[in-house]
Design an enzyme around this catalytic site. Structure first.
Site: not given
Ligand code: ADP
Ligand code: ZN
Length: 191
Positions: A15, A17, A20, A22, A88-89, A91, A148, A183
């Site tokens: 998905g 950035m 969630g 990580s 992790d990471e 990509q 949004c 989105c």
């Molecule tokens: P990823 O590894 O996909 O970048 P992380 O697991 O590091 O995601 O972080 C997810 C957390 O980021 C969520 O639980 C929430 O606390 C925080 N967060 C900050 N901005 C957003 C956002 N726009 N949408 C969802 N979660 C967000």
């Molecule tokens: Zn949007």
């Protein structure tokens, strides 16, 4: 779920950035440890978002991870009886990662791979598309669109507050650069 018992498998957490990835990887690895299985987590050296040695989510959870320069190193850092390998990471790894993950799964290892499915230009990212095609299980998570509030499937790159262009350099010295979840409707590329 009808559980696989006669081989390993590939499972993908993907998905944009902030969706969630990580957090979900950390959750799955914690449960592997509770089950007293052997596990090691790897990440590319260049990801030093918060910590060189850990997988750290944006909400602050963390688990230990081994930084590697090249996917081949993963094979040298595990024993033949390992149960689970986390990445992790993903990509940011070269395509060699794909065969290494397939070989591990053939040997009976559960391989859990977290990574961005697309870059800020909305293009499939590194080895992720092929890994998603080859995996037994794929979970695509959504973040929340920062414009949004809808589910966000894309990563927006902003340079000095403006959408980045398709071919803006990856490293921009002196520019204020941020990434946010967006989105389909709110994601923008300059030009
Ligand atoms: P990823 O590894 O996909 O970048 P992380 O697991 O590091 O995601 O972080 C997810 C957390 O980021 C969520 O639980 C929430 O606390 C925080 N967060 C900050 N901005 C957003 C956002 N726009 N949408 C969802 N979660 C967000
Ligand atoms: Zn949007």
């Amino acid at each position: 779920m009808y559980k696989i018992t006669n081989s390993g498998w590939l499972e993908i957490i993907t998905g944009p950035m902030y969706c969630g990835k990580s957090e979900e990887l950390i959750r799955r690895i914690r449960r592997v440890k509770i089950a007293k299985k052997t596990v090691k987590v790897f990440k590319p050296v260049l990801d030093n978002r918060y910590s060189k040695k850990d997988v750290v989510s944006h909400s602050g959870n963390s688990i230990e991870a081994i930084p590697v320069d090249h996917p081949e190193e993963i094979l040298t850092k595990i024993n033949s009886d390992i149960d689970v390998v986390g990445i992790d990471e993903a990509q940011f790894f070269p395509d060699d990662l794909i065969q290494i993950c397939e070989d591990l799964a053939d040997r009976g290892v559960r391989v859990i791979i977290a990574g961005l499915d697309r870059d800020f230009r909305n293009q499939p990212f590194g080895p992720m598309p092929e890994l998603m095609a080859r995996a037994e299980y794929v979970d695509k998570l959504h973040a929340i669109c920062m414009k949004c509030g809808e589910p966000a499937s894309r990563t927006q790159r902003l340079i000095n507050g403006e959408p980045a262009a398709f071919d803006d350099p990856i490293i921009l010295v002196g520019a204020a650069e941020v990434y946010e979840a967006r989105c389909r409707s709110c994601h923008a590329i300059k030009g």
